[in-house]
Scaffold this active site. Structure first.
Site, PDB file in Angstrom:
ATOM      1  N   LYS A  58       9.859  -8.576  -3.203  1.00  0.00           N
ATOM      2  CA  LYS A  58       9.133  -7.197  -3.083  1.00  0.00           C
ATOM      3  C   LYS A  58       9.774  -6.021  -3.521  1.00  0.00           C
ATOM      4  O   LYS A  58       9.047  -5.338  -3.873  1.00  0.00           O
ATOM      5  CB  LYS A  58       9.428  -7.100  -1.278  1.00  0.00           C
ATOM      6  CG  LYS A  58       7.685  -7.563  -0.676  1.00  0.00           C
ATOM      7  CD  LYS A  58       7.553  -8.850  -0.641  1.00  0.00           C
ATOM      8  CE  LYS A  58       6.790  -9.750  -1.581  1.00  0.00           C
ATOM      9  NZ  LYS A  58       6.745 -11.210  -1.410  1.00  0.00           N
ATOM     10  N   GLY A 193       0.247 -21.170  -6.829  1.00  0.00           N
ATOM     11  CA  GLY A 193      -0.090 -20.757  -5.301  1.00  0.00           C
ATOM     12  C   GLY A 193       0.700 -19.601  -5.076  1.00  0.00           C
ATOM     13  O   GLY A 193       0.591 -18.583  -5.980  1.00  0.00           O
ATOM     14  N   HIS A 455      -9.078   9.549   9.200  1.00  0.00           N
ATOM     15  CA  HIS A 455      -9.924   9.788   8.125  1.00  0.00           C
ATOM     16  C   HIS A 455      -9.060  10.967   7.418  1.00  0.00           C
ATOM     17  O   HIS A 455      -8.585  11.755   7.906  1.00  0.00           O
ATOM     18  CB  HIS A 455     -11.135  10.425   8.504  1.00  0.00           C
ATOM     19  CG  HIS A 455     -11.913  10.939   7.143  1.00  0.00           C
ATOM     20  ND1 HIS A 455     -12.572   9.853   6.452  1.00  0.00           N
ATOM     21  CD2 HIS A 455     -11.949  12.058   6.600  1.00  0.00           C
ATOM     22  CE1 HIS A 455     -13.185  10.760   5.404  1.00  0.00           C
ATOM     23  NE2 HIS A 455     -12.703  11.947   5.578  1.00  0.00           N
TER      24      HIS A 455
HETATM   25  P1  NAI Z   1       2.100 -23.396  -2.778  1.00  0.00           P
HETATM   26  O1  NAI Z   1       2.015 -24.416  -1.956  1.00  0.00           O
HETATM   27  O2  NAI Z   1       1.733 -21.788  -2.299  1.00  0.00           O
HETATM   28  O3  NAI Z   1       1.280 -23.471  -4.148  1.00  0.00           O
HETATM   29  C1  NAI Z   1       1.723 -24.451  -5.032  1.00  0.00           C
HETATM   30  C2  NAI Z   1       0.796 -24.678  -6.070  1.00  0.00           C
HETATM   31  O4  NAI Z   1       1.288 -25.773  -7.038  1.00  0.00           O
HETATM   32  C3  NAI Z   1      -0.537 -25.270  -5.459  1.00  0.00           C
HETATM   33  O5  NAI Z   1      -1.581 -24.638  -5.755  1.00  0.00           O
HETATM   34  C4  NAI Z   1      -0.683 -26.828  -5.921  1.00  0.00           C
HETATM   35  O6  NAI Z   1      -2.008 -27.167  -6.069  1.00  0.00           O
HETATM   36  C5  NAI Z   1      -0.003 -26.453  -7.261  1.00  0.00           C
HETATM   37  N1  NAI Z   1       0.698 -28.006  -7.801  1.00  0.00           N
HETATM   38  C6  NAI Z   1       1.290 -28.544  -6.967  1.00  0.00           C
HETATM   39  N2  NAI Z   1       1.610 -29.834  -7.991  1.00  0.00           N
HETATM   40  C7  NAI Z   1       1.262 -29.296  -9.175  1.00  0.00           C
HETATM   41  C8  NAI Z   1       1.434 -30.019 -10.586  1.00  0.00           C
HETATM   42  N3  NAI Z   1       1.899 -30.994 -10.816  1.00  0.00           N
HETATM   43  N4  NAI Z   1       0.753 -29.386 -11.487  1.00  0.00           N
HETATM   44  C9  NAI Z   1       0.095 -28.063 -11.153  1.00  0.00           C
HETATM   45  N5  NAI Z   1       0.031 -27.565 -10.034  1.00  0.00           N
HETATM   46  C10 NAI Z   1       0.648 -28.041  -9.092  1.00  0.00           C
HETATM   47  O7  NAI Z   1       3.661 -23.272  -3.094  1.00  0.00           O
HETATM   48  P2  NAI Z   1       4.509 -22.010  -3.716  1.00  0.00           P
HETATM   49  O8  NAI Z   1       3.831 -21.036  -4.383  1.00  0.00           O
HETATM   50  O9  NAI Z   1       5.671 -22.939  -4.228  1.00  0.00           O
HETATM   51  O10 NAI Z   1       5.116 -21.470  -2.428  1.00  0.00           O
HETATM   52  C11 NAI Z   1       6.045 -22.139  -1.546  1.00  0.00           C
HETATM   53  C12 NAI Z   1       5.951 -21.948  -0.063  1.00  0.00           C
HETATM   54  O11 NAI Z   1       6.618 -20.554   0.100  1.00  0.00           O
HETATM   55  C13 NAI Z   1       4.583 -21.653   0.366  1.00  0.00           C
HETATM   56  O12 NAI Z   1       4.278 -22.588   1.486  1.00  0.00           O
HETATM   57  C14 NAI Z   1       4.301 -20.026   0.870  1.00  0.00           C
HETATM   58  O13 NAI Z   1       3.669 -20.020   2.267  1.00  0.00           O
HETATM   59  C15 NAI Z   1       5.621 -19.758   0.980  1.00  0.00           C
HETATM   60  N6  NAI Z   1       5.612 -18.351   0.498  1.00  0.00           N
HETATM   61  C16 NAI Z   1       4.992 -17.504   1.117  1.00  0.00           C
HETATM   62  C17 NAI Z   1       5.072 -16.221   0.457  1.00  0.00           C
HETATM   63  C18 NAI Z   1       4.294 -14.990   1.211  1.00  0.00           C
HETATM   64  O14 NAI Z   1       4.162 -15.419   2.261  1.00  0.00           O
HETATM   65  N7  NAI Z   1       3.819 -14.168   0.724  1.00  0.00           N
HETATM   66  C19 NAI Z   1       5.668 -15.699  -0.824  1.00  0.00           C
HETATM   67  C20 NAI Z   1       6.299 -16.910  -1.547  1.00  0.00           C
HETATM   68  C21 NAI Z   1       6.131 -18.019  -0.816  1.00  0.00           C
END
Ligand code: NAI
Length: 477
Positions: A58, A193, A455
């Site tokens: 952030k 993601g 407002h």
């Molecule tokens: P994510 O689960 O959000 O997204 C991972 C993405 O990678 C998915 O869309 C999936 O389909 C894709 N993917 C998986 N294997 C793949 C491949 N071999 N080739 C291409 N695409 C592939 O995971 P991310 O972004 O790594 O985040 C991890 C965790 O951290 C999440 O569960 C999230 O909730 C948490 N997080 C939350 C945040 C927030 O609340 N603002 C900020 C950052 C992380």
């Protein structure tokens, strides 16, 4: 000699440190085990969220948004600035300063609440006379401890792809992506993601050409479809290149950069050449070397520790919270579980409504939602009504140059109870709080429509969308 506690918390991320503080507030003698070392080699509290997750990302988000505003928005306000330049070193130092303040803040809270920080790696050693035995290995000889109750709050780690080793220099996970020494010219991201979109956006704003490769045919599959469509429109307009339905092939690297072979959704072979690659394909629960079997605990087939609605494991006295158990990997979900378990241990009867946990994605505009999506309501067979209102018709949003996005309110067709709220907006992360309160109190869309909203403010859009979901209809739309 063994040290004895009422409660030992393993892990000092948002789940663990909050559990430790709440338990100490309730009069328990508490220790928290944490081994995290920051890049300076110092032991640090706060876990992924504070050190290499929510907080540093952030900080970079705000810096990159300011840079982009100077470049692209100042002119609209009649403000001329010279050529804005980025000093990545200074930007990173600012981020590191914020992280340092926050992690030191937890050390202060531990001292204030008389929580013992056991520095090192915790491992279950069994049970003796009803007490759980934990060994902490840090510097020097391992320390033996025992407690009546233990909370496992060990979080998660980035999932890596076997054929793509992460060195956090050329090929990065979230840790390396938050500490790049310069803005790469071309950035590749595997996975559209939360992390891929947030960090891809940061580096795009700083001038980098970003290509995101996503395996699924949809992106943001968990979000409401109208949110997905709006986000797609905004992100691609901003210049993020997102390819869906791809298959990643061989990844090679040399001094010049990284080369990703991939096959597009039509089956055509492609190559992405980039200077840096971020692998953000999800996270996996962290139970390495915990010695769970010493107390008879096992993980499920995906590595999570099974728990009930009160975060109790199958072993009496052992609880688990946060990313290491089922549910979304969100810091605030972990915090709420930490508080719940501390209060259960103290004899109270807390409860979490998981349907009221908000989701936030810190892109620009931000995305936030709580409750059911329209697709889920259709699948549930639940009759619903929907009201949507755009920020383009809100005076405050126009004044702020933040008129993209909307609020969508979904309410039960008969009772008018709010079932889900979906926001795409500059300040969606704050606006969603009203929707969470409304849903926790089982408010109707009419309730929100009848409440006075300041407002001019962005929050008026929440009221208008709620009105739009009722027979009364929006006033300004
Ligand atoms: P994510 O689960 O959000 O997204 C991972 C993405 O990678 C998915 O869309 C999936 O389909 C894709 N993917 C998986 N294997 C793949 C491949 N071999 N080739 C291409 N695409 C592939 O995971 P991310 O972004 O790594 O985040 C991890 C965790 O951290 C999440 O569960 C999230 O909730 C948490 N997080 C939350 C945040 C927030 O609340 N603002 C900020 C950052 C992380």
């Amino acid at each position: 000699m063994a040290q004895s506690f009422d409660l030992i918390v393993i892990g000092a991320g948002p789940g663990g440190y909050i559990a430790a503080i709440r338990a100490a507030q309730l009069g328990l003698k508490v220790a928290c085990v944490e081994k995290w070392r920051n890049p300076q080699g110092e032991l640090a509290l706060g876990g992924t969220c504070l050190n290499v997750g929510c907080i540093p990302s952030k900080a970079l988000l705000a810096s990159s948004e300011l840079f982009e505003a100077l470049h692209h928005e100042a002119g609209d306000h009649g403000i001329t600035v010279g050529q804005a330049q980025v000093d990545i070193g200074k930007m990173m130092a600012r981020k590191d300063g914020i992280v340092g303040k926050m992690t030191k803040g937890i050390e202060f809270l531990f001292r204030k609440n008389k929580i013992t920080w056991l520095k090192g790696h915790a491992c279950f050693k069994g049970r003796q006379e009803g007490r759980l035995l934990i060994e902490v290995s840090g510097e020097g000889e391992p320390v033996s401890c025992d407690a009546a109750q233990v909370i496992v709050a060990t979080g998660s780690k980035a999932r890596h792809l076997p054929a793509i080793p992460v060195d956090n220099v050329q090929v990065c996970d979230n840790e390396g992506a938050l500490a790049l020494g310069e803005t790469p010219k071309r950035l590749g991201v595997i996975g559209a993601g939360v992390i891929g979109l947030e960090l891809g956006s940061v580096w795009r704003r700083l001038g980098c050409q970003v290509t995101i490769l996503e395996a699924m045919p949809e992106f943001l599959a968990a979000a409401d479809e109208s949110v997905r469509k709006e986000a797609w429109k905004q992100f691609t307009k901003q210049g993020l290149s997102i390819e869906l339905g791809v298959r990643i092939g061989e990844v090679t690297r040399d001094a010049k950069g990284v080369r990703v072979a991939w096959t597009d959704s039509k089956g055509v072979d492609q190559v992405l050449e980039c200077d840096r690659l971020i692998v953000s394909v999800g996270r996996v629960p962290n139970t390495d070397g915990l010695g769970l079997d010493a107390v008879g605990l096992a993980t499920d087939e995906r590595g999570f520790i099974p728990v009930d609605a009160g975060c109790r494991t199958a072993v009496p006295g052992v609880y688990a919270v946060g990313d290491v158990v089922r549910g979304p990997m969100l810091a605030h979900k972990a915090e709420d579980e930490g508080v719940m378990v501390a209060e259960i241990i103290a004899g109270q009867k807390p409860h979490i409504d998981y349907n009221c946990i908000p989701w936030v994605i810190y892109t620009s505009p931000e995305i936030a939602w709580v409750g059911r999506t329209e697709q889920q309501l259709k699948a549930d067979g639940r009759p619903y009504k929907s009201g949507q209102f755009p920020f383009a018709a809100n005076g405050r949003a126009l004044g702020m140059g933040a008129a993209d996005g909307f609020v969508k309110v979904l309410a039960d067709e008969k009772t008018d109870e709010i079932l889900g709220v979906h926001i795409v907006a500059a300040s969606a992360s704050d606006l969603i709080a009203e929707a969470v309160v409304a849903m926790e109190f089982k408010a109707s869309a009419e309730d929100i429509g009848r409440i006075c909203h300041a407002h001019p403010s962005m929050s008026e859009v929440m009221r208008e969308a709620s009105l739009a979901a009722t027979d009364r209809r929006a006033l300004n739309g």
